[in-house]
Design a protein around this motif. Sequence first.
Motif, PDB file in Angstrom:
ATOM      1  N   ASP A  83       0.799  -1.228   0.000  1.00  0.00           N
ATOM      2  CA  ASP A  83       0.000   0.000   0.000  1.00  0.00           C
ATOM      3  C   ASP A  83       0.832   1.278   0.000  1.00  0.00           C
ATOM      4  O   ASP A  83       0.430   2.274  -0.603  1.00  0.00           O
ATOM      5  CB  ASP A  83      -0.951  -0.005   1.204  1.00  0.00           C
ATOM      6  CG  ASP A  83      -2.053  -1.035   1.029  1.00  0.00           C
ATOM      7  OD1 ASP A  83      -2.691  -1.010  -0.037  1.00  0.00           O
ATOM      8  OD2 ASP A  83      -2.261  -1.864   1.926  1.00  0.00           O
ATOM      9  N   LEU A  84       1.974   1.288   0.688  1.00  0.00           N
ATOM     10  CA  LEU A  84       2.755   2.533   0.720  1.00  0.00           C
ATOM     11  C   LEU A  84       3.292   2.877  -0.674  1.00  0.00           C
ATOM     12  O   LEU A  84       3.134   4.017  -1.129  1.00  0.00           O
ATOM     13  CB  LEU A  84       3.863   2.454   1.782  1.00  0.00           C
ATOM     14  CG  LEU A  84       3.342   2.353   3.233  1.00  0.00           C
ATOM     15  CD1 LEU A  84       4.489   2.182   4.222  1.00  0.00           C
ATOM     16  CD2 LEU A  84       2.512   3.575   3.608  1.00  0.00           C
ATOM     17  N   PRO A  85       3.895   1.910  -1.408  1.00  0.00           N
ATOM     18  CA  PRO A  85       4.304   2.244  -2.787  1.00  0.00           C
ATOM     19  C   PRO A  85       3.119   2.668  -3.660  1.00  0.00           C
ATOM     20  O   PRO A  85       3.241   3.541  -4.512  1.00  0.00           O
ATOM     21  CB  PRO A  85       4.916   0.930  -3.301  1.00  0.00           C
ATOM     22  CG  PRO A  85       5.362   0.217  -2.068  1.00  0.00           C
ATOM     23  CD  PRO A  85       4.339   0.564  -1.018  1.00  0.00           C
ATOM     24  N   ARG A  86       1.963   2.069  -3.429  1.00  0.00           N
ATOM     25  CA  ARG A  86       0.774   2.414  -4.214  1.00  0.00           C
ATOM     26  C   ARG A  86       0.346   3.867  -3.937  1.00  0.00           C
ATOM     27  O   ARG A  86       0.005   4.609  -4.853  1.00  0.00           O
ATOM     28  CB  ARG A  86      -0.342   1.448  -3.801  1.00  0.00           C
ATOM     29  CG  ARG A  86      -1.500   1.397  -4.720  1.00  0.00           C
ATOM     30  CD  ARG A  86      -2.482   0.345  -4.252  1.00  0.00           C
ATOM     31  NE  ARG A  86      -2.202  -0.980  -4.803  1.00  0.00           N
ATOM     32  CZ  ARG A  86      -2.893  -2.069  -4.487  1.00  0.00           C
ATOM     33  NH1 ARG A  86      -3.868  -2.003  -3.613  1.00  0.00           N
ATOM     34  NH2 ARG A  86      -2.592  -3.218  -5.042  1.00  0.00           N
ATOM     35  N   LEU A  87       0.388   4.260  -2.674  1.00  0.00           N
ATOM     36  CA  LEU A  87       0.029   5.642  -2.323  1.00  0.00           C
ATOM     37  C   LEU A  87       1.044   6.623  -2.900  1.00  0.00           C
ATOM     38  O   LEU A  87       0.690   7.712  -3.353  1.00  0.00           O
ATOM     39  CB  LEU A  87      -0.071   5.791  -0.795  1.00  0.00           C
ATOM     40  CG  LEU A  87      -1.256   5.056  -0.152  1.00  0.00           C
ATOM     41  CD1 LEU A  87      -1.103   5.003   1.367  1.00  0.00           C
ATOM     42  CD2 LEU A  87      -2.585   5.706  -0.530  1.00  0.00           C
ATOM     43  N   VAL A  88       2.322   6.216  -2.908  1.00  0.00           N
ATOM     44  CA  VAL A  88       3.353   7.065  -3.512  1.00  0.00           C
ATOM     45  C   VAL A  88       3.034   7.272  -4.997  1.00  0.00           C
ATOM     46  O   VAL A  88       3.120   8.391  -5.520  1.00  0.00           O
ATOM     47  CB  VAL A  88       4.762   6.437  -3.334  1.00  0.00           C
ATOM     48  CG1 VAL A  88       5.791   7.162  -4.198  1.00  0.00           C
ATOM     49  CG2 VAL A  88       5.178   6.473  -1.863  1.00  0.00           C
ATOM     50  N   GLU A  89       2.638   6.200  -5.678  1.00  0.00           N
ATOM     51  CA  GLU A  89       2.321   6.317  -7.109  1.00  0.00           C
ATOM     52  C   GLU A  89       1.075   7.174  -7.336  1.00  0.00           C
ATOM     53  O   GLU A  89       0.996   7.914  -8.316  1.00  0.00           O
ATOM     54  CB  GLU A  89       2.151   4.930  -7.746  1.00  0.00           C
ATOM     55  CG  GLU A  89       3.465   4.178  -7.909  1.00  0.00           C
ATOM     56  CD  GLU A  89       4.562   5.027  -8.566  1.00  0.00           C
ATOM     57  OE1 GLU A  89       4.328   5.605  -9.644  1.00  0.00           O
ATOM     58  OE2 GLU A  89       5.655   5.134  -7.969  1.00  0.00           O
ATOM     59  N   LEU A  90       0.099   7.079  -6.447  1.00  0.00           N
ATOM     60  CA  LEU A  90      -1.089   7.944  -6.572  1.00  0.00           C
ATOM     61  C   LEU A  90      -0.688   9.406  -6.416  1.00  0.00           C
ATOM     62  O   LEU A  90      -1.190  10.282  -7.115  1.00  0.00           O
ATOM     63  CB  LEU A  90      -2.144   7.552  -5.527  1.00  0.00           C
ATOM     64  CG  LEU A  90      -2.943   6.293  -5.864  1.00  0.00           C
ATOM     65  CD1 LEU A  90      -3.702   5.790  -4.639  1.00  0.00           C
ATOM     66  CD2 LEU A  90      -3.918   6.557  -7.012  1.00  0.00           C
ATOM     67  N   TYR A  91       0.246   9.663  -5.498  1.00  0.00           N
ATOM     68  CA  TYR A  91       0.760  11.031  -5.347  1.00  0.00           C
ATOM     69  C   TYR A  91       1.431  11.477  -6.649  1.00  0.00           C
ATOM     70  O   TYR A  91       1.160  12.563  -7.166  1.00  0.00           O
ATOM     71  CB  TYR A  91       1.763  11.117  -4.187  1.00  0.00           C
ATOM     72  CG  TYR A  91       2.580  12.389  -4.253  1.00  0.00           C
ATOM     73  CD1 TYR A  91       2.028  13.609  -3.861  1.00  0.00           C
ATOM     74  CD2 TYR A  91       3.873  12.385  -4.780  1.00  0.00           C
ATOM     75  CE1 TYR A  91       2.753  14.785  -3.970  1.00  0.00           C
ATOM     76  CE2 TYR A  91       4.602  13.558  -4.898  1.00  0.00           C
ATOM     77  CZ  TYR A  91       4.039  14.755  -4.491  1.00  0.00           C
ATOM     78  OH  TYR A  91       4.750  15.920  -4.618  1.00  0.00           O
ATOM     79  N   ARG A  92       2.286  10.616  -7.196  1.00  0.00           N
ATOM     80  CA  ARG A  92       3.035  10.989  -8.411  1.00  0.00           C
ATOM     81  C   ARG A  92       2.099  11.202  -9.595  1.00  0.00           C
ATOM     82  O   ARG A  92       2.397  11.971 -10.509  1.00  0.00           O
ATOM     83  CB  ARG A  92       4.066   9.906  -8.753  1.00  0.00           C
ATOM     84  CG  ARG A  92       5.150   9.771  -7.695  1.00  0.00           C
ATOM     85  CD  ARG A  92       6.160   8.718  -8.081  1.00  0.00           C
ATOM     86  NE  ARG A  92       7.062   9.174  -9.127  1.00  0.00           N
ATOM     87  CZ  ARG A  92       7.667   8.369  -9.997  1.00  0.00           C
ATOM     88  NH1 ARG A  92       7.452   7.068  -9.946  1.00  0.00           N
ATOM     89  NH2 ARG A  92       8.473   8.861 -10.903  1.00  0.00           N
ATOM     90  N   ALA A  93       0.953  10.509  -9.563  1.00  0.00           N
ATOM     91  CA  ALA A  93      -0.018  10.655 -10.653  1.00  0.00           C
ATOM     92  C   ALA A  93      -0.926  11.866 -10.441  1.00  0.00           C
ATOM     93  O   ALA A  93      -1.832  12.115 -11.244  1.00  0.00           O
ATOM     94  CB  ALA A  93      -0.850   9.381 -10.765  1.00  0.00           C
ATOM     95  N   GLY A  94      -0.710  12.600  -9.359  1.00  0.00           N
ATOM     96  CA  GLY A  94      -1.524  13.785  -9.107  1.00  0.00           C
ATOM     97  C   GLY A  94      -2.885  13.481  -8.501  1.00  0.00           C
ATOM     98  O   GLY A  94      -3.764  14.339  -8.460  1.00  0.00           O
ATOM     99  N   ARG A  95      -3.069  12.264  -8.006  1.00  0.00           N
ATOM    100  CA  ARG A  95      -4.382  11.874  -7.472  1.00  0.00           C
ATOM    101  C   ARG A  95      -4.474  12.039  -5.962  1.00  0.00           C
ATOM    102  O   ARG A  95      -5.539  11.869  -5.383  1.00  0.00           O
ATOM    103  CB  ARG A  95      -4.662  10.397  -7.829  1.00  0.00           C
ATOM    104  CG  ARG A  95      -4.545  10.076  -9.305  1.00  0.00           C
ATOM    105  CD  ARG A  95      -5.802  10.418 -10.073  1.00  0.00           C
ATOM    106  NE  ARG A  95      -6.981   9.755  -9.531  1.00  0.00           N
ATOM    107  CZ  ARG A  95      -7.362   8.518  -9.860  1.00  0.00           C
ATOM    108  NH1 ARG A  95      -6.657   7.819 -10.714  1.00  0.00           N
ATOM    109  NH2 ARG A  95      -8.453   8.000  -9.349  1.00  0.00           N
TER     110      ARG A  95
END
Length: 368
Positions: free
Chosen positions: A319-331
């Motif tokens: 989940d932490l890498p997934r949240l990081v990717e959501l941040y990077r995607a602007g979400r």
Amino acid sequence: MKIRAAVVREINQLTIEDVTLDPPKDHEVLVRIHAAGVCHSDLHTYRGELRAQPPLVLGHEGAGVVEAVGSAVTRVKAGDRVLVNWVPSCNHCPTCLRGQPNLCERLSSTTLVALLPDGTTRLKTLDGVTLKHYLSAATMAEYAVIDEASAIPIAEDVPFEVGALIGCAIVTGAGAVINTAGAQPGSSAAVIGCGGVGLSAIMGCKLAGCNPIIAVDVFESKLEFARKLGATHTINAREVDAVEALRALTRLGPDYVFDSVGAAGTISQALKAVRPGGTATVMGMHALKSDVPIPAGPLIAQNKRLLGSFFGSAKPHVDLPRLVELYRAGRLPVDDLVTKRYGLDDLPQAFADMEAGAVARGVIVFPD
Ligand SMILES: [Zn+2]
Ligand SMILES: [Zn+2]
């Protein structure tokens, strides 16, 4: 090595002082901390209200750069940018293997009593007092030794302060919405308490497609933050009865209510406010050591669900890498959560601002 750290020697005694930090052992990593989030749990711990008792070094939200690794470390290497995960699950106990690493059986005798996962510490005061590592992290310091399970790599374009918050406030708040409650698109949601975790839950509600998203707090300043981060409506619980106001906005009450305070009053409020058959989720920790009265009528006769949520029911390494990717995607606009930065010496002021509702989230930053 000698480092500067936020030390609680005794309950209610905070000093910023030089301490010694031993090198990492085989499965550990030395991280130079660049940012550390200021969280209510640190304040509760300083006051002796949680399980972790002093003497210890505070801080559990952090991010920085790996400086050195122990001989058996495989997950990260020197030079990697990492965020600190304060749930270093063992990944071999039955609870981990059942898919609930946030409840790893090792945590209660190590992390939650401020020891490293091997049950020891690497910190001492200059006069020789052994210091524990709050939540196996102790990030309110220039450097931290953490288990490799506590190190989650982040990309170059993720600011350290963003990484620090994803590792606690964000995963706790957004995880409660997405993982624990499983909120569905179009469902109505209310969030009680708009500090770092509550605001993260509001971001999670937005991500999950909830509508309306109603923020409840007693500080107008925090309701303003909530509107910025996705709340469609706000209720000042100092001015109106929050339960009635929530019903007025949603007919029978919201489908989901998230309590980021976790005090006796707000838990009861969450359960009363949620619609019959709806789900109230508690992720705040104010009443952690207390028994709280629950309105049993609504729970039973109205088929309501009351859920606890620890670390957003998250699997940290998923989940932490997934949240990081959501941040990077602007979400996931984590940057907007950081409203004030402090030096380590300003920690008392950071606590005061947090209690006064003056910040969405304060972050301690360390000069390069
Ligand atoms: Zn935290
Ligand atoms: Zn485990």
